[in-house]
Write a protein that holds these residues in place. Structure first.
Motif, mmCIF file in Angstrom:
data_model
loop_
_atom_site.group_PDB
_atom_site.id
_atom_site.type_symbol
_atom_site.label_atom_id
_atom_site.label_comp_id
_atom_site.label_asym_id
_atom_site.label_seq_id
_atom_site.Cartn_x
_atom_site.Cartn_y
_atom_site.Cartn_z
ATOM 1 N N SER A 188 0.972 -1.222 0.008
ATOM 2 C CA SER A 188 0.010 0.080 0.011
ATOM 3 C C SER A 188 0.839 1.204 -0.004
ATOM 4 N N GLU A 208 -8.625 -0.582 -5.281
ATOM 5 C CA GLU A 208 -8.924 -0.142 -3.733
ATOM 6 C C GLU A 208 -8.772 -1.193 -2.971
ATOM 7 N N THR A 234 -9.844 -3.268 0.260
ATOM 8 C CA THR A 234 -11.196 -3.367 1.055
ATOM 9 C C THR A 234 -10.834 -3.630 2.402
#
Length: 109
Positions: free
Chosen positions: A21, A42, A44
């Motif tokens: 990330s 994205e 989750t």
């Protein structure tokens, strides 16, 4: 409003393991400051996703690749997992430019 002219910006789709990330965020920022449109998956919050949802999210990401001019592989240390290999193959077959955060070993692609 900015006075900086932006013609047709480059569209870049980020691919790679979402465990990276921090690297995704850094690439998103770098590319945005380079005046590119950045598309990325994205993460989750759900810890366990239904297998049909996982498959649908994978297909959704291929649609991001369809929209992109370039597929940027976020692969710290050269890591490329199975899903990312699929995305690289899809992007290559679609004629997209494939670039890497770290160049993979010849046996990785």
């Amino acid at each position: 409003m900015s006075n900086v002219p932006v013609a047709r910006p480059r569209i870049v789709c980020l691919c790679g393991s979402l465990r990276f990330s921090e690297e995704f965020a850094a690439e998103r920022t770098r590319l945005t400051l380079d005046l590119a449109i950045v598309l990325a998956p994205e993460a989750t919050e759900a810890s366990v996703l239904d297998s049909s949802l996982v498959q649908a999210l994978g297909e959704l990401h291929l649609r991001r690749i369809d929209l992109a001019d370039e597929v940027r592989i976020v692969n710290p240390g050269g890591y490329i997992g199975e899903a990312t290999r699929r995305e690289i193959a899809y992007g290559t077959a679609s004629g997209k430019r494939i670039t890497y955060l770290h160049e993979p070993a010849m046996t990785d692609t």
